[in-house]
Design a protein around this motif. Structure first.
Motif, PDB file in Angstrom:
ATOM      1  N   THR A  25     -22.195 -42.345  77.006  1.00 24.40           N
ATOM      2  CA  THR A  25     -21.328 -42.489  75.848  1.00 24.40           C
ATOM      3  C   THR A  25     -20.026 -41.772  76.184  1.00 24.40           C
ATOM      4  O   THR A  25     -19.987 -40.898  77.055  1.00 24.40           O
ATOM      5  CB  THR A  25     -21.952 -41.860  74.599  1.00 24.40           C
ATOM      6  N   PRO A  26     -18.931 -42.111  75.518  1.00 19.18           N
ATOM      7  CA  PRO A  26     -17.678 -41.397  75.772  1.00 19.18           C
ATOM      8  C   PRO A  26     -17.820 -39.887  75.594  1.00 19.18           C
ATOM      9  O   PRO A  26     -17.237 -39.108  76.352  1.00 19.18           O
ATOM     10  CB  PRO A  26     -16.712 -42.009  74.750  1.00 19.18           C
ATOM     11  N   GLU A  27     -18.630 -39.469  74.615  1.00 20.97           N
ATOM     12  CA  GLU A  27     -18.825 -38.038  74.373  1.00 20.97           C
ATOM     13  C   GLU A  27     -19.520 -37.364  75.547  1.00 20.97           C
ATOM     14  O   GLU A  27     -19.105 -36.289  76.003  1.00 20.97           O
ATOM     15  CB  GLU A  27     -19.646 -37.839  73.095  1.00 20.97           C
ATOM     16  N   ARG A  36     -19.751 -38.464  78.702  1.00 18.92           N
ATOM     17  CA  ARG A  36     -18.890 -38.529  79.870  1.00 18.92           C
ATOM     18  C   ARG A  36     -17.818 -37.445  79.823  1.00 18.92           C
ATOM     19  O   ARG A  36     -17.561 -36.749  80.814  1.00 18.92           O
ATOM     20  CB  ARG A  36     -18.234 -39.902  79.962  1.00 18.92           C
ATOM     21  N   ALA A  37     -17.205 -37.278  78.657  1.00 17.10           N
ATOM     22  CA  ALA A  37     -16.148 -36.268  78.505  1.00 17.10           C
ATOM     23  C   ALA A  37     -16.717 -34.865  78.700  1.00 17.10           C
ATOM     24  O   ALA A  37     -16.080 -34.004  79.315  1.00 17.10           O
ATOM     25  CB  ALA A  37     -15.483 -36.397  77.141  1.00 17.10           C
ATOM     26  N   ARG A  93     -25.170 -45.536  82.300  1.00 22.76           N
ATOM     27  CA  ARG A  93     -24.179 -45.535  81.239  1.00 22.76           C
ATOM     28  C   ARG A  93     -24.082 -44.171  80.564  1.00 22.76           C
ATOM     29  O   ARG A  93     -25.070 -43.466  80.409  1.00 22.76           O
ATOM     30  CB  ARG A  93     -24.526 -46.602  80.195  1.00 22.76           C
TER      31      ARG A  93
END
Length: 317
Positions: A111-113, A115-116, A109
């Protein structure tokens, strides 16, 4: 202050334990009999290792005594059960590595941060240097490079002490591993090859929490968890020479899933030669602060089972 390593027993000279046959038996149990029998057998193996290996047991204890007040807000009491859990976490991490390189689906997994940040670093085409540590399970991150055509990883590591485990991976997995460069053999030609990898958009991974294999390597004594410890300057010399973006990377186990953290650390693209010394000192202190935070949040996943602090010298026997 730059100095030479004087730790009593270098981590690279502590022999790897276990046999390939024994490790393969554990892999067979995990794959054929399932998770519960594997966990039971792993518990027995780890308990035997914990009781029989005094140096790793003492090293674990001294680390836990330092980190537990930061993690739990109270001093460590007793400690043998927590030490067993520390060893168990290490044993589980070995099997997670085998699973990762065998193509077993793992729950990874972001976090969106994070991954970005990773996607942006890959899309930029600039490549970079990834600073890591011996916390968590970086092999899972490396295995990800086998699933993405745009993510190419070169690992700098000392392989002598992990030959048996590398043999296990070779015999038990079907997927190719990452490109590995032996850190004890870095030459100007090696540095040029790493620069070429980065210029082509690839990423170089190097751990910065163990002193050089060569005892004459350049190191720095920095405060870590309340006591002076020896950290290598080499990764930061390399970072300055490669003139590239720098990131921190970790993969931490959370119950049955793994959490990947990928964050920007610095960028030496425009670092001047006259600024390198000051930058290295500041960067090493920031790295130790990052490592401290990682250990505080995941105290049982830092796997350095040898005398680590300078104050451990008198207890190293």
């Amino acid at each position: 202050m730059t100095t030479h390593s004087d730790q009593p027993q270098h981590w690279a000279r502590i022999q790897e334990s276990g046999t390939v046959a024994g490790m393969r038996a554990m892999v067979w149990i995990r794959r054929r009999l399932g998770r519960l029998p594997f966990r039971l057998m792993l518990g027995l193996v780890i308990a035997y290792y914990y009781v029989g290996r005094a140096l790793p047991r003492r090293a674990s204890r001294r680390y836990l005594e330092r980190i537990w007040p930061l993690h739990a807000g109270r001093p460590l009491r007793g400690g043998w059960l927590l030490g067993l859990r520390h060893f168990m976490a290490f044993g589980q991490s070995l099997m997670d590595k085998v699973d990762a390189w065998s193509g077993v689906p793992l729950d990874v997994r972001f976090t969106p941060e994070d991954r970005a940040c990773l996607d942006q670093a890959i899309r930029s085409g600039r490549g970079g240097l990834m600073l890591v540590s011996h916390i968590g399970n970086l092999e899972i991150c490396s295995a990800m490079s086998d699933t993405r055509d745009d993510f190419h990883v070169t690992q700098l590591m000392h392989t002598r002490n992990s030959r048996k485990f590398n043999q296990l991976l070779d015999r038990s997995t079907l997927r190719r591993g990452p490109e590995i460069v032996e850190v004890s053999e870095i030459t100007p030609a090696t540095a040029m090859r790493l620069a070429e990898r980065i210029n082509a958009g690839g990423f170089v991974v190097i751990a910065a929490d163990r002193v050089p294999v060569n005892d004459n390597g350049r190191v720095r004594h920095l405060d870590f968890l309340g006591s002076p410890a020896t950290f290598p300057e080499g990764p930061f010399w390399l970072a300055a020479l490669l003139r590239c973006p720098i990131y921190t990377l970790s993969c931490l186990r959370e119950d049955e899933s793994h959490r990947v953290e990928f964050r920007p650390f610095d960028d030496t693209t425009h670092l001047r030669r006259t600024e390198r010394d000051a930058w290295r000192e500041d960067a090493m202190r920031r790295y130790v602060a990052w490592l401290t935070d990682q250990c505080r949040r995941y105290p049982l996943q830092w796997f350095n089972f040898f005398p680590y602090w300078l104050t451990d010298d008198q207890h190293a026997g």
